[in-house]
Design a protein around this motif. Structure first.
Motif, PDB file in Angstrom:
ATOM      1  N   ARG A 156       0.366  -1.084   0.048  1.00 13.27           N
ATOM      2  CA  ARG A 156       0.310   0.129  -0.476  1.00 13.27           C
ATOM      3  C   ARG A 156       0.874   1.226  -0.200  1.00 13.27           C
ATOM      4  N   PHE A 157       2.149   1.003   0.769  1.00 11.78           N
ATOM      5  CA  PHE A 157       2.805   2.044   0.018  1.00 11.78           C
ATOM      6  C   PHE A 157       3.522   2.809  -0.727  1.00 11.78           C
ATOM      7  N   LEU A 158       3.296   1.654  -2.194  1.00 14.33           N
ATOM      8  CA  LEU A 158       4.109   2.131  -3.593  1.00 14.33           C
ATOM      9  C   LEU A 158       3.691   3.008  -3.784  1.00 14.33           C
ATOM     10  N   PRO A 159       1.842   2.898  -4.729  1.00 12.24           N
ATOM     11  CA  PRO A 159       1.144   3.643  -5.011  1.00 12.24           C
ATOM     12  C   PRO A 159       1.686   5.450  -4.805  1.00 12.24           C
ATOM     13  N   THR A 160       1.721   5.726  -3.026  1.00 13.60           N
ATOM     14  CA  THR A 160       2.241   7.129  -2.889  1.00 13.60           C
ATOM     15  C   THR A 160       2.892   7.322  -2.434  1.00 13.60           C
ATOM     16  N   GLY A 161       4.426   6.555  -2.864  1.00 10.35           N
ATOM     17  CA  GLY A 161       5.533   6.551  -3.270  1.00 10.35           C
ATOM     18  C   GLY A 161       6.008   6.976  -2.338  1.00 10.35           C
ATOM     19  N   ASP A 162       5.215   6.364  -1.129  1.00 13.68           N
ATOM     20  CA  ASP A 162       6.546   6.175   0.957  1.00 13.68           C
ATOM     21  C   ASP A 162       7.656   5.734   0.416  1.00 13.68           C
ATOM     22  N   VAL A 163       8.114   4.021  -0.005  1.00 14.00           N
ATOM     23  CA  VAL A 163       8.564   3.566  -0.239  1.00 14.00           C
ATOM     24  C   VAL A 163       8.725   3.102  -1.615  1.00 14.00           C
ATOM     25  N   ASP A 164       9.829   2.142  -1.968  1.00 14.15           N
ATOM     26  CA  ASP A 164      10.763   1.679  -3.415  1.00 14.15           C
ATOM     27  C   ASP A 164       9.896   0.262  -3.572  1.00 14.15           C
ATOM     28  N   LEU A 165      10.421  -0.616  -2.168  1.00 11.20           N
ATOM     29  CA  LEU A 165       9.935  -1.737  -2.788  1.00 11.20           C
ATOM     30  C   LEU A 165       9.680  -1.824  -1.590  1.00 11.20           C
TER      31      LEU A 165
END
Length: 233
Positions: A156-165
């Motif tokens: 869930r943190f990927l589409p928001t750009g909070d994490v890369d992987l």
């Protein structure tokens, strides 16, 4: 009269079971009352006194329940398995994770990553945490790690750009739109989790529970498992 069948199930197979459940309910006059969580969390609840008619756990969790005398003899079957994988945001550059050394470089280069908190008991989080220790990069990577809530989805943190992987079991990653699977863990870092169904020994609805196991091992169910990122038994 509709009969309730209580099911304790690991979240790793939730998308497949939620797709299949209405068909079983309609054909059998049953309502599935499903409790979703990680397998270790469900085992703790069962050991604390809760009960269900059918248990769907990882292999380790089911082995614990068998040792505790909670599973009906001859009523335990493997349903499917899944690999721990790494995901990225759709359209993002695809870094190299083809070897353990390449994975280390990619993890170090990432701004931030997410995997399930090993303290929450999920199999992929425990495995990945141990893997980081084994690779000697635990402190460095955990300093930029964002954990989802217990039984949550790291992707869930990927589409928001909070994490890369994001690291989790493949079917759990695929529950999140806007991501794509980069690959599974390379070489001897690879991990596959097996999911097993068993009838609780105290269930008054053992035959119905066995019927659900048979349905979840059918050709129809196998197609759904594959579509959701699982390998059917």
């Amino acid at each position: 009269m509709t009969v309730d069948l209580r099911v304790f199930s690991t979240i790793a197979i939730q998308p497949a079971v939620e797709d299949l459940a209405p068909h079983f309910e309609a054909a059998n006059g049953v309502r599935l009352a499903i409790t979703w969580n990680t397998a270790p969390a469900l085992v703790k609840r069962l050991q604390a006194g809760e009960a269900a008619d059918l248990l769907i756990l990882n292999r380790a969790g089911m082995d614990t329940m068998i040792r505790d005398g909670r599973v009906l003899a001859g009523a335990e079957m493997t349903l499917a398995s899944s690999a721990t994988a790494i995901a990225i945001r759709t359209g993002a550059p695809r870094p190299d994770i083809s070897t353990p050394d390449a994975l280390v470089r990619t993890l170090r280069a990432a701004r931030a990553i997410s995997y399930t908190d090993p303290a929450a008991g999920g199999a992929s989080g425990i495995h990945f945490s141990r893997l980081l220790d084994r690779l000697g990069i635990a402190a460095e990577i955990n300093a930029k790690t964002r954990f989802p809530p217990p039984a949550g989805l790291s992707a869930r943190f990927l589409p928001t750009g909070d994490v890369d992987l994001a690291v989790q079991q493949k079917p759990e990653l695929l529950q999140v739109p806007g991501i794509e699977i980069l690959g599974t863990l390379p070489g001897d870092l690879h991990m596959v989790t097996t999911f097993v169904a068993g009838v609780e020994v105290s269930s008054a609805k053992a035959e119905t529970a066995k019927g659900l196991i048979d349905f979840l091992r059918s050709a129809r169910a196998a197609d759904v498992f594959r579509a959701k990122g699982l390998d059917p038994a």
